[in-house]
Design a protein around this motif. Structure first.
Motif, PDB file in Angstrom:
ATOM      1  N   GLN A  91       2.305   1.826  -3.472  1.00 56.95           N
ATOM      2  CA  GLN A  91       1.316   2.365  -4.400  1.00 56.95           C
ATOM      3  C   GLN A  91       1.010   3.830  -4.114  1.00 56.95           C
ATOM      4  O   GLN A  91       0.885   4.636  -5.029  1.00 56.95           O
ATOM      5  N   ALA A  92       0.894   4.163  -2.843  1.00 51.95           N
ATOM      6  CA  ALA A  92       0.627   5.556  -2.478  1.00 51.95           C
ATOM      7  C   ALA A  92       1.776   6.454  -2.897  1.00 51.95           C
ATOM      8  O   ALA A  92       1.576   7.569  -3.392  1.00 51.95           O
ATOM      9  N   ASP A  93       2.993   5.965  -2.728  1.00 49.10           N
ATOM     10  CA  ASP A  93       4.169   6.738  -3.112  1.00 49.10           C
ATOM     11  C   ASP A  93       4.192   6.969  -4.620  1.00 49.10           C
ATOM     12  O   ASP A  93       4.463   8.074  -5.089  1.00 49.10           O
ATOM     13  N   CYS A 145       0.825  -1.211   0.000  1.00 54.37           N
ATOM     14  CA  CYS A 145       0.000   0.000   0.000  1.00 54.37           C
ATOM     15  C   CYS A 145       0.856   1.258   0.000  1.00 54.37           C
ATOM     16  O   CYS A 145       0.565   2.219  -0.717  1.00 54.37           O
ATOM     17  N   PHE A 193      -4.781   5.417  -8.613  1.00 57.49           N
ATOM     18  CA  PHE A 193      -5.538   4.909  -7.471  1.00 57.49           C
ATOM     19  C   PHE A 193      -6.555   3.861  -7.897  1.00 57.49           C
ATOM     20  O   PHE A 193      -6.625   2.764  -7.326  1.00 57.49           O
ATOM     21  N   GLU A 195      -1.689  13.013   1.806  1.00 65.25           N
ATOM     22  CA  GLU A 195      -0.919  13.561   0.684  1.00 65.25           C
ATOM     23  C   GLU A 195      -1.801  14.420  -0.219  1.00 65.25           C
ATOM     24  O   GLU A 195      -1.372  15.463  -0.702  1.00 65.25           O
ATOM     25  N   GLY A 238      -2.569   2.814   3.623  1.00 61.70           N
ATOM     26  CA  GLY A 238      -3.210   3.062   2.343  1.00 61.70           C
ATOM     27  C   GLY A 238      -4.071   4.312   2.340  1.00 61.70           C
ATOM     28  O   GLY A 238      -3.612   5.404   1.991  1.00 61.70           O
ATOM     29  N   VAL A 280      -2.681   7.484   4.123  1.00 59.75           N
ATOM     30  CA  VAL A 280      -1.555   8.121   3.425  1.00 59.75           C
ATOM     31  C   VAL A 280      -2.074   8.945   2.248  1.00 59.75           C
ATOM     32  O   VAL A 280      -1.664  10.095   2.051  1.00 59.75           O
ATOM     33  N   MET A 281      -2.980   8.363   1.479  1.00 60.87           N
ATOM     34  CA  MET A 281      -3.511   9.061   0.316  1.00 60.87           C
ATOM     35  C   MET A 281      -4.258  10.330   0.717  1.00 60.87           C
ATOM     36  O   MET A 281      -4.093  11.385   0.098  1.00 60.87           O
TER      37      MET A 281
END
Length: 206
Positions: free
Chosen positions: A71-73, A68, A96, A137, A130, A133-134
């Motif tokens: 992917q977020a990064d 996760c 996403f 950001e 996940g 974090v999204m």
């Protein structure tokens, strides 16, 4: 998740163990995955595996959170935040939606939800690595865009959550309830473009 951080120990074959575990969990689920199969897939002994992780639960948490966070990064840090909002939002939304509708993304979500009743830390770790974090950001990006006069948003966190939900419209519920098995690129584009249109209609600078 302090307990997990304190118990999990990293070493030379840590990444190797994670990769093997990822393959087994995604194929067999949390309940069906055996430590023997994970050790075999990772090419390590059970003793080595247990030296890193005291039990299967901690291993799965590490696999899910690592994926996760990766992917977020990718979704946030590989995008030019100074580009026009429509461009930024389309790129983030596409990344996403492609991840959460991928086989891997669906499996991680289903396993985390299925096991979170018995093991709340699994669900909490998934959320922290996940969705949380999204939203953080995205809220930071929105703050920058507001500062440049590109967006007009008062509640940055709510706006971040709203954008994520808009990007899940139609395709995500159908996948989760087994109505559809796959999502096409055209469907991803249709949903994300509409999400961006709706978001900009509400929060775009006039």
């Amino acid at each position: 998740m302090t307990e997990t951080v304190q118990i999990v120990r990293k070493g030379r074959k840590f990444t190797q163990v994670l990769e093997g575990a990822r393959d087994v969990f995604m194929a067999d689920g949390f309940e069906g995955a055996s430590v023997d199969d994970i050790a075999k897939a990772a090419g390590v002994s059970k003793a080595t595996l247990y030296s890193y992780f005291p039990d299967k639960r901690f291993l799965f948490v590490e696999v899910a959170t690592t994926e996760c966070l990766r992917q977020a990064d990718d979704a946030i840090h590989n995008i030019d935040r100074s580009a026009p909002p429509r461009q930024v939002l389309f790129q983030v939304g596409t990344h996403f939606l492609r991840f959460i509708t991928s086989t891997l993304g669906q499996q991680i979500f289903r396993i985390c939800v299925a096991e979170s009743d018995r093991f709340p830390d699994i669900g909490q770790a998934f959320y922290a690595s996940g969705p949380a974090v999204m939203r953080r950001e995205m809220a930071e990006y929105f703050e920058q865009a507001v500062g440049r006069g590109e967006l007009q948003i008062d509640d940055l966190i709510l706006a971040a959550d709203q954008f994520g939900e808009l990007c899940k419209a139609d395709v995500w519920p159908r996948l989760m309830f087994g109505v559809s098995k796959t999502v096409t690129d055209a469907e991803v584009t249709r949903v994300v473009e509409s999400a961006v249109d709706m978001f900009m209609a509400r929060y775009g600078a006039q």
